[in-house]
Design a protein around this motif. Structure first.
Motif, short mmCIF file in Angstrom:
data_model
loop_
_atom_site.label_atom_id
_atom_site.label_comp_id
_atom_site.label_asym_id
_atom_site.label_seq_id
_atom_site.Cartn_x
_atom_site.Cartn_y
_atom_site.Cartn_z
N PRO A 1 -22.91 2.71 -21.91
CA PRO A 1 -21.85 2.25 -21.45
C PRO A 1 -22.11 1.91 -19.69
N ARG A 2 -22.82 2.61 -18.94
CA ARG A 2 -22.93 2.14 -17.78
C ARG A 2 -23.69 0.82 -17.42
N LEU A 3 -24.78 0.64 -18.32
CA LEU A 3 -25.29 -0.68 -18.15
C LEU A 3 -24.51 -1.70 -18.61
N GLU A 4 -23.51 -1.51 -19.72
CA GLU A 4 -22.48 -2.57 -19.97
C GLU A 4 -21.62 -2.76 -18.96
N LEU A 5 -21.37 -1.84 -18.00
CA LEU A 5 -20.34 -2.05 -16.77
C LEU A 5 -21.07 -2.77 -15.87
N CYS A 6 -22.61 -2.51 -15.76
CA CYS A 6 -23.40 -3.28 -14.67
C CYS A 6 -23.33 -4.82 -15.18
N GLY A 7 -23.45 -5.03 -16.49
CA GLY A 7 -23.34 -6.43 -16.97
C GLY A 7 -22.03 -7.07 -16.67
N ALA A 8 -20.91 -6.35 -16.78
CA ALA A 8 -19.68 -6.92 -16.55
C ALA A 8 -19.77 -7.26 -15.02
N HIS A 9 -20.18 -6.29 -14.10
CA HIS A 9 -20.33 -6.74 -12.75
C HIS A 9 -20.90 -7.81 -12.33
N LEU A 10 -21.92 -7.97 -13.07
CA LEU A 10 -22.97 -9.05 -13.15
C LEU A 10 -22.19 -10.46 -13.44
N LEU A 11 -21.63 -10.37 -14.37
CA LEU A 11 -20.70 -11.55 -14.90
C LEU A 11 -19.38 -12.00 -13.74
N ALA A 12 -18.89 -10.95 -13.38
CA ALA A 12 -17.80 -11.16 -12.57
C ALA A 12 -18.18 -11.80 -11.25
N LYS A 13 -19.38 -11.51 -10.69
CA LYS A 13 -19.77 -12.00 -9.56
C LYS A 13 -20.37 -13.58 -9.89
N ILE A 14 -21.09 -14.00 -10.89
CA ILE A 14 -21.11 -15.36 -11.14
C ILE A 14 -19.97 -15.95 -11.53
N MET A 15 -18.86 -15.50 -12.20
CA MET A 15 -17.91 -16.39 -12.47
C MET A 15 -17.31 -16.86 -11.03
N HIS A 16 -17.05 -15.82 -10.26
CA HIS A 16 -16.41 -15.86 -8.97
C HIS A 16 -17.17 -16.92 -8.09
N HIS A 17 -18.46 -16.95 -8.10
CA HIS A 17 -19.32 -17.89 -7.42
C HIS A 17 -18.96 -19.20 -7.94
N LEU A 18 -19.11 -19.25 -9.08
CA LEU A 18 -18.89 -20.54 -9.86
C LEU A 18 -17.62 -21.22 -9.55
N SER A 19 -16.55 -20.44 -9.66
CA SER A 19 -15.12 -21.04 -9.36
C SER A 19 -14.83 -21.20 -7.87
N THR A 20 -15.35 -20.51 -6.81
CA THR A 20 -15.09 -20.70 -5.35
C THR A 20 -16.00 -21.49 -4.93
N ARG A 21 -17.28 -21.59 -5.14
CA ARG A 21 -18.48 -22.21 -4.61
C ARG A 21 -18.94 -23.44 -5.21
N VAL A 22 -19.26 -23.54 -6.46
CA VAL A 22 -19.67 -24.52 -7.29
C VAL A 22 -18.79 -25.64 -7.61
N MET A 23 -17.54 -25.05 -8.06
CA MET A 23 -16.36 -26.06 -8.41
C MET A 23 -15.21 -25.69 -7.83
N PRO A 24 -15.03 -25.69 -6.26
CA PRO A 24 -13.88 -25.21 -5.68
C PRO A 24 -12.62 -26.21 -5.88
N ASN A 25 -13.05 -27.60 -6.17
CA ASN A 25 -11.85 -28.59 -6.47
C ASN A 25 -11.29 -28.41 -7.84
#
Length: 347
Positions: A158-182
């Motif tokens: 379960p802790r590894l699953e939470l680490c995967g969710a943490h990694l996903l949240a960082k990637i999605m935030h980076h894509l929505s704010t830096r890669v596709m901000p418009n």
């Protein structure tokens, strides 16, 4: 053998795709831990499209490290065939074409759909862009992915699953704010762990330090109401958290396009709820509830402890009672000696 994997942009009649370039290897006399790491570093793949393949190589190299081999020590007869078989399938990547065409980029009908998963070997996250092409049809394309191997120190699943969710949240935030901000994009994150989802949907201060810190950052990057449950069979991140051989990724539709239902209307998506039977695993990471009780302790001795004689205690108590009666009714004061018949009433 050494190799180099690159990507090149190819245009086919208004359709853009990326092609994998594989440079022919040159012969090495022996396979060592140094040559394996050198060959892994020559795979240039920054967006994670080949994450299942690179994850397989990472796991193999970690196994070599656990064997405590010297850098220039040849691999054993048990380890070398696995790496040679992996190398022999790498030339097949030259036949791979990754579609990069995204229709209607200027519109606002876009959604970022992310998936995360973990295994005992590591955890991974993958993000797709869902674009509206018509009223009932949607185009889904792979945007980015990333995988990490689990630490050598044992960590619960379960802790590894939470680490995967943490990694996903960082990637999605980076894509929505830096890669596709418009672009106005909606984020929807999927996880197949009921325990990790229960932690994310709870308040971060309820959990212990490891879980609480990651839940707090996940909720800052992707709101908790954007997280949903998905069955393991429809989770494409499962490929990157376990690894694939190069020959198996060519026609792996789950990896390149995700599950079939994102291309349909949202009302047709399957509903998968969190398993409530795992509540015990959720509460394992809950902080213990502390209960305090205040008790006032006086160091002054009581009236009984002041006297060693019972008769003296009765006499003093009788005088106390007389003083109280005189104070309440001063018009009829009582004085003189105490009668022995009244002493028991005084006590």
């Amino acid at each position: 053998m050494c190799f180099l994997i690159l990507f090149s942009l190819v245009r086919y009649a208004c359709r853009l795709s990326l092609r994998v370039h594989y440079l022919p290897p040159y012969h090495l006399p022996t396979v060592t831990k140094r040559t394996v790491l050198s060959q892994m570093a020559r795979i240039f793949e920054p967006l994670g499209w080949l994450a299942p393949i690179t994850f397989y190589a990472k796991i193999f190299f970690r196994q070599l490290c656990l064997l405590h081999l010297e850098w220039d020590q040849p691999l054993s007869n048990e380890s070398q065939p696995s790496w040679l078989r992996f190398q022999s399938q790498l030339p097949t990547l030259a036949e791979l074409h990754i579609p990069r065409f995204i229709p209607a980029v200027s519109s606002s009908a876009h959604q970022l759909i992310g998936f995360c998963d973990s295994s005992e070997s590591g955890y991974a996250a993958v993000v797709y862009l869902r674009s509206s092409t018509s009223s009932d049809q949607y185009h889904v394309s792979l945007l980015a992915a990333k995988s990490k191997i689990a630490p050598c120190k044992a960590v619960t699943l379960p802790r590894l699953e939470l680490c995967g969710a943490h990694l996903l949240a960082k990637i999605m935030h980076h894509l929505s704010t830096r890669v596709m901000p418009n672009l106005t994009t909606e984020c929807i994150a999927f996880c197949d762990s009921s325990v990790a989802l229960s932690w994310i949907r709870g308040e971060s201060h309820r959990w212990k330090i490891f879980v609480g810190n990651r839940v707090a950052e996940i909720q800052d990057l992707v709101p908790s109401d954007c997280w949903r449950h998905v069955v393991s069979e429809d989770n494409p991140a499962d490929c990157a958290s376990r690894g694939l051989m190069p020959a198996d990724i060519h026609h792996h539709h789950l990896w390149w396009r995700g599950p079939p239902w994102p291309s349909l209307d949202a009302s047709s998506w399957p509903l998968s709820s969190v398993d409530s039977s795992q509540i015990e695993q959720v509460e394992v990471e809950a902080k213990p509830i502390s209960t305090f009780m205040l008790a006032a302790i006086s160091d002054e001795p009581t009236l009984i402890e002041r006297f060693s004689s019972y008769l003296r205690l009765k006499r003093v108590t009788a005088f106390y009672r007389r003083f109280i009666l005189n104070a309440r009714n001063p018009s009829l004061p009582r004085s003189g000696f105490l009668l022995s018949s009244r002493r028991p009433r005084s006590v």
